[in-house]
Design a protein around this motif. Structure first.
Motif, mmCIF file in Angstrom:
data_model
loop_
_atom_site.group_PDB
_atom_site.id
_atom_site.type_symbol
_atom_site.label_atom_id
_atom_site.label_comp_id
_atom_site.label_asym_id
_atom_site.label_seq_id
_atom_site.Cartn_x
_atom_site.Cartn_y
_atom_site.Cartn_z
ATOM 1 N N VAL A 109 -34.588 -1.370 11.784
ATOM 2 C CA VAL A 109 -34.721 -1.216 10.339
ATOM 3 C C VAL A 109 -34.268 -2.504 9.659
ATOM 4 N N ALA A 110 -35.065 -2.976 8.716
ATOM 5 C CA ALA A 110 -34.744 -4.211 8.007
ATOM 6 C C ALA A 110 -33.624 -3.980 6.999
ATOM 7 N N ALA A 111 -32.927 -5.052 6.674
ATOM 8 C CA ALA A 111 -31.880 -4.994 5.644
ATOM 9 C C ALA A 111 -32.543 -5.014 4.274
ATOM 10 N N LEU A 112 -32.316 -3.972 3.500
ATOM 11 C CA LEU A 112 -32.927 -3.850 2.178
ATOM 12 C C LEU A 112 -31.858 -3.768 1.097
ATOM 13 N N ALA A 113 -32.173 -4.322 -0.054
ATOM 14 C CA ALA A 113 -31.284 -4.186 -1.215
ATOM 15 C C ALA A 113 -31.645 -2.882 -1.911
ATOM 16 N N ARG A 114 -30.823 -1.854 -1.694
ATOM 17 C CA ARG A 114 -31.112 -0.543 -2.279
ATOM 18 C C ARG A 114 -30.508 -0.432 -3.665
ATOM 19 N N PRO A 115 -31.293 -0.025 -4.664
ATOM 20 C CA PRO A 115 -30.734 0.158 -6.014
ATOM 21 C C PRO A 115 -29.716 1.281 -6.042
ATOM 22 N N GLU A 116 -28.702 1.120 -6.875
ATOM 23 C CA GLU A 116 -27.696 2.153 -7.022
ATOM 24 C C GLU A 116 -28.316 3.393 -7.665
ATOM 25 N N PRO A 117 -27.851 4.582 -7.296
ATOM 26 C CA PRO A 117 -28.333 5.793 -7.970
ATOM 27 C C PRO A 117 -28.066 5.720 -9.462
ATOM 28 N N ALA A 118 -28.939 6.366 -10.234
ATOM 29 C CA ALA A 118 -28.838 6.293 -11.692
ATOM 30 C C ALA A 118 -27.504 6.809 -12.206
ATOM 31 N N ASP A 119 -26.894 7.807 -11.507
ATOM 32 C CA ASP A 119 -25.657 8.392 -12.028
ATOM 33 C C ASP A 119 -24.447 7.492 -11.826
ATOM 34 N N ARG A 120 -24.605 6.324 -11.243
ATOM 35 C CA ARG A 120 -23.489 5.395 -11.074
ATOM 36 C C ARG A 120 -23.410 4.373 -12.196
ATOM 37 N N GLY A 121 -24.239 4.547 -13.193
ATOM 38 C CA GLY A 121 -24.136 3.681 -14.357
ATOM 39 C C GLY A 121 -24.833 2.347 -14.219
ATOM 40 N N HIS A 122 -25.681 2.209 -13.193
ATOM 41 C CA HIS A 122 -26.349 0.925 -13.000
ATOM 42 C C HIS A 122 -27.832 0.986 -13.364
ATOM 43 N N GLN A 123 -28.231 2.065 -14.038
ATOM 44 C CA GLN A 123 -29.635 2.198 -14.404
ATOM 45 C C GLN A 123 -29.981 1.227 -15.537
ATOM 46 N N ALA A 124 -31.160 0.617 -15.431
ATOM 47 C CA ALA A 124 -31.602 -0.294 -16.493
ATOM 48 C C ALA A 124 -31.740 0.476 -17.805
ATOM 49 N N PRO A 125 -31.379 -0.125 -18.916
ATOM 50 C CA PRO A 125 -31.469 0.580 -20.197
ATOM 51 C C PRO A 125 -32.915 0.950 -20.519
ATOM 52 N N ALA A 126 -33.101 2.208 -20.930
ATOM 53 C CA ALA A 126 -34.451 2.700 -21.239
ATOM 54 C C ALA A 126 -34.810 2.344 -22.670
ATOM 55 N N THR A 127 -35.071 1.061 -22.895
ATOM 56 C CA THR A 127 -35.400 0.596 -24.239
ATOM 57 C C THR A 127 -36.714 -0.161 -24.213
#
Length: 502
Positions: free
Chosen positions: A91-109
């Motif tokens: 399995v390749a090393a991937l940069a996995r995005p943090e789950p939305a509930d951890r406060g790292h979600q991009a602002p929905a604007t």
């Protein structure tokens, strides 16, 4: 037979707990396996560096062909989820995005200019009674239109499937040129005409050609929502300018204190009040625009339907080289889904604007454009306009009578000399927005006048009643229903509506 977890390793239990299925009509085994392995990599069940089984043992363990597993591994490798090598597939090393509930979600604007665009209030079906801006769809000569389309399809064939000229099909530009000369007394050259996807694209094109973000633009207030949206979407500083019985009312201080780069107006039939911009104001507007380096957008959306006297002259031809963009549409004269409009560029701007237009637009809808050209040049368009003028004049008169006799709410009617709508001003106690919302629940689609202001204004309280696509038989019951709703907007909807073909 599927093997147990020891044969494949415990990290592959998720494949064994729910075997791949050969259900009829379901996903193939290959797709099922691909989705499961991809999901396991993304959610961390198969962490980076994990070694995958060889294609043969995995195929035997799952009870599928080795070719199925090989193809899945090839797809995952191409997508970058796994890395095959001589030492095995990992399995390749991937940069996995943090789950939305951890406060790292991009602002929905949205972009600032997009956030400024107001949601359209109460968009209803075109078949609902009193819907403004909709022509008599049942009266359109479909048979004649079909003949024009068939003619184009037979003659053009597959040769018309590619992109067309960005400024539109030459045949349609020529037909528009002839129509404007005959119906509007306009003098312009073919290179000034640009075919657009409806009037809205023409308005947006004007903004893109002569303004920069932050420039000042003037718009009629109350006015056309499409023009407001085009200006706000161009990130302009939009200034509402009041309208009176003589049209756009501009003072000398307006020019000194907030000179515009662009002025949007509907001079022949102000939308939605119906006022006509007087000759003195037209000439004054042109002269001041020249002095201050501004441009005018003349939206001539329904000038073909003048109900009394001769058609009014357009601003574009008042003086030579006037700084006027002329916008027209076939949505009101034919049918909205055609989505064909046109723009007449100001003569002084043609040479510089033409190459920009060629880059901004992509020629399309070639069959419809050529069919429309034939429809116009064959005389069908002129005959249809004549029939619709008579129909709309009759419906206008009938609606005025019905308002006087059956709408027992205090009101004042404005407009009606042109077009397909009347504006009914109401007292403050009959608030237009709640009334229009209630009407929508009862199969009626009048538009609240206050919502045509750049900032909704209770001082402009009333309803815009369209009669183009509403049969005369619906006027009296519709107005009686509106009158009852004006006294009680919370009335429950009635079982039968007023929608239906006129």
């Amino acid at each position: 037979m599927p093997a147990d977890s020891e044969a494949l390793g415990p990290q592959f239990d998720f494949l064994l707990q729910e075997p791949l299925t050969r259900a009829r009509g379901g996903d193939s085994l290959q797709k099922q396996l691909l989705h499961r392995l991809r999901a396991a990599v993304l959610d961390g069940r198969l962490p980076a560096g994990s070694r995958l089984p060889g294609s043969r043992p995995l195929a035997e363990g799952l009870g599928v062909s080795r070719n199925t597993v090989t193809l899945v591994y090839e797809v995952l490798s191409t997508e970058g989820y796994i890395e095959p090598s001589r030492q095995g597939t990992r399995v390749a090393a991937l940069a996995r995005p943090e789950p939305a509930d951890r406060g790292h979600q991009a602002p929905a604007t949205l972009a600032r200019r997009a956030e400024r665009i107001r949601e359209r209030e109460l968009v209803g079906a075109d078949s609902h009674a009193f819907a403004p801006g909709v022509p008599a769809l049942a009266q359109f000569p479909l048979a004649a239109w079909r003949r024009s389309l068939d003619r184009v399809l037979v003659r053009g064939g597959t040769g018309l499937l590619g992109y067309g000229p960005p400024q539109g099909e030459p045949a349609l530009r020529t037909a528009v040129l002839h129509h404007l000369a005959l119906a509007r007394g306009m003098r312009c050259a073919p290179e000034q005409i640009v075919i657009t996807e409806g009037a809205q694209e023409a308005l947006s094109l004007c903004v893109r050609l002569v303004t920069d973000p932050g420039d000042t633009a003037w718009v009629e207030d109350p006015g056309h929502r499409g023009a407001q949206t085009a200006l706000v979407g161009g990130d302009l500083a939009v200034v509402p300018v009041p309208v009176d019985a003589e049209g756009l009312r501009i003072s000398a201080s307006d020019w000194r204190e907030r000179p515009p780069r662009l002025v949007c107006t509907t001079p022949a039939h102000q939308y939605p009040t119906g006022a006509v911009l007087t000759a003195s104001r037209r000439l004054d507007l042109i002269e001041n625009c020249r002095r201050y380096g501004a441009w005018i957008v003349e939206d001539d959306y329904d000038s073909e339907f003048r109900h009394s006297g001769e058609p009014l002259a357009c601003m574009q031809g008042l003086t030579p080289g006037a700084p006027v963009f002329y916008v027209g549409t076939f949505s009101k004269t034919l049918f909205p889904s055609l989505r064909v409009g046109f723009l007449v560029l100001p003569e002084p701007l043609v040479d510089r604007a033409a190459p920009v237009v060629d880059e901004l637009l992509r020629g399309g809808h070639r069959h419809e454009q050529l069919a429309l050209a034939h429809f116009m040049e064959s005389g069908q368009y002129g005959r249809h306009l004549a029939r619709m003028r008579r129909l709309y004049r009759r419906r206008r008169d009938a609606l005025r009578v019905a308002l006087a006799e059956h709408f027992d709410v205090p009101h004042t009617v404005t407009g009606g000399d042109s077009g397909m709508h009347l504006t009914v001003r109401l007292p403050p106690e009959a608030a237009d927005l709640p009334l229009a919302r209630a009407a929508r629940r009862h199969g009626l689609a009048p538009r609240p006048l206050s919502q045509h202001c750049l900032i909704p204004d209770a001082a402009h309280n009333g309803l815009v009643l369209g009669y183009g696509n509403t049969p005369e038989s619906a006027f009296v019951p519709g107005l009686r229903r509106l009158a009852r709703l004006a006294g009680d907007p919370d009335r429950p909807p009635e079982v039968s509506g007023l929608a239906g073909p006129p």
